[in-house]
Design a protein around this motif. Structure first.
Motif, short mmCIF file in Angstrom:
data_model
loop_
_atom_site.label_atom_id
_atom_site.label_comp_id
_atom_site.label_asym_id
_atom_site.label_seq_id
_atom_site.Cartn_x
_atom_site.Cartn_y
_atom_site.Cartn_z
N ASP A 97 -16.95 -23.62 16.24
CA ASP A 97 -16.69 -25.05 16.05
C ASP A 97 -17.71 -25.90 16.80
O ASP A 97 -17.93 -27.06 16.46
N SER A 100 -21.53 -26.83 14.64
CA SER A 100 -21.25 -27.31 13.28
C SER A 100 -22.13 -28.49 12.89
O SER A 100 -21.79 -29.22 11.96
N SER A 101 -23.26 -28.69 13.59
CA SER A 101 -24.04 -29.90 13.30
C SER A 101 -24.70 -29.84 11.93
O SER A 101 -25.07 -30.88 11.38
N LYS A 103 -23.15 -28.82 9.32
CA LYS A 103 -22.06 -28.72 8.34
C LYS A 103 -21.99 -29.95 7.46
O LYS A 103 -21.59 -29.87 6.30
N TYR A 104 -22.34 -31.12 7.98
CA TYR A 104 -22.14 -32.36 7.23
C TYR A 104 -23.46 -32.95 6.76
O TYR A 104 -24.46 -32.78 7.41
#
Lengths: 104, 168
Positions: A97, A100-101, A103-104
């Motif tokens: 977690d 997660s940079s 991820k978006y």
């Protein structure tokens, strides 16, 4: 059924169960190393299918495929663990977690 | 005899795999994965894949898992904390995964032709010895085998580049 033989489908079912347990570990665990080990479990499950079909067809090709899977897994483990080392060096964390940079 | 060996090692493999998923400490997961790999090696032997069984023990349970445990020790990995997801979401995954197993079981039962069972005695001299595997590996599968060497070379270079210390 006698005790001297096992139906072929049992081996394939075992392979399926191990694969699904690998998926479960991949989705449930939050530790990068455990997620990586779940991927290895999935590769092992697929190897069992290869060897089972190889037995059924009385061809050695399936053994060679699973041999290649092992080679790829070894290479993957070397690179993947190096990536984990680098991530830990930069983030001081093994939780996925925290990484997660992208991820978006 | 075959059925007893299969059931014993298959249940050990499934138990170890469940343990891999359930354990919170990475070292426990790694030891469970070694259990899965060793029992799979026995099953490969039952299927007449002697070379693959040996390679499974040496390459997987030996080399790869030592690498894993080495990294776990090096990073001093601790057991993971709470995930921060609600338990409902976690519970929802279990029936989905069970349904996936069910679909695979249905496909296996529906499309696999009726065959004789697997047994050590009934394999008709089909044994995946090192000579048999090697003969095919170096004739029919020569090109993939050679490409593999390039892959391993790239993997070695990648591992060195990723894990080196920055020299300034």
């Amino acid at each position: 059924m006698t005790f001297n033989s096992v139906p072929l489908s049992w081996y394939l079912m075992l392979s399926a169960i191990l694969f699904v347990l690998g998926i479960a570990g991949f989705l449930y665990r939050r530790n990068v190393i455990t997620v990586f080990m779940s991927i290895e479990l999935m590769l092992n499950a697929v190897n069992l299918s290869f060897v089972t079909f190889s037995y059924q067809l009385k061809q050695v090709d399936g053994h060679i495929f699973s041999f290649f899977v092992m080679v790829v897994a070894a290479a993957e483990a070397a690179v993947g663990l190096a990536i984990i080392l680098t991530v830990f060096k930069n983030r001081q964390s093994l939780r996925i977690d925290d990484v997660s940079s992208m991820k978006y | 005899m075959d059925a007893i060996l299969f059931i014993a090692f298959a249940s050990f493999a499934i138990a170890s795999a469940i343990s891999l998923v359930v354990q919170t400490h990475p070292i426990s997961s790694a030891l469970s994965l070694i259990g899965v790999m060793v029992s799979l090696a026995v099953l490969y032997f039952l299927l007449g894949a002697e070379f693959i069984a040996a390679a499974q023990l040496v390459v997987y349970a030996g080399a790869i898992m030592v690498l894993f445990i080495f990294v776990i020790m090096l990073l001093n990995a601790d057991s993971e904390g709470p995930t921060g997801r609600s338990w409902r979401v976690n519970l929802l995954g279990i029936p989905l995964l069970a349904a996936f197993v069910g679909i695979i079981a249905f496909v296996i039962q529906a499309f696999l032709p009726k065959t004789e069972g697997v047994s050590l005695a009934g394999r008709d001299g089909f044994v995946g010895t090192a000579s048999l595997v090697g003969a095919k590996l170096f004739t029919v599968y020569l090109l993939p085998f050679e490409v593999t060497s390039v892959l391993i070379l790239i993997a070695i270079l990648g591992a060195i580049v990723l894990a080196r210390k920055e020299i300034d």
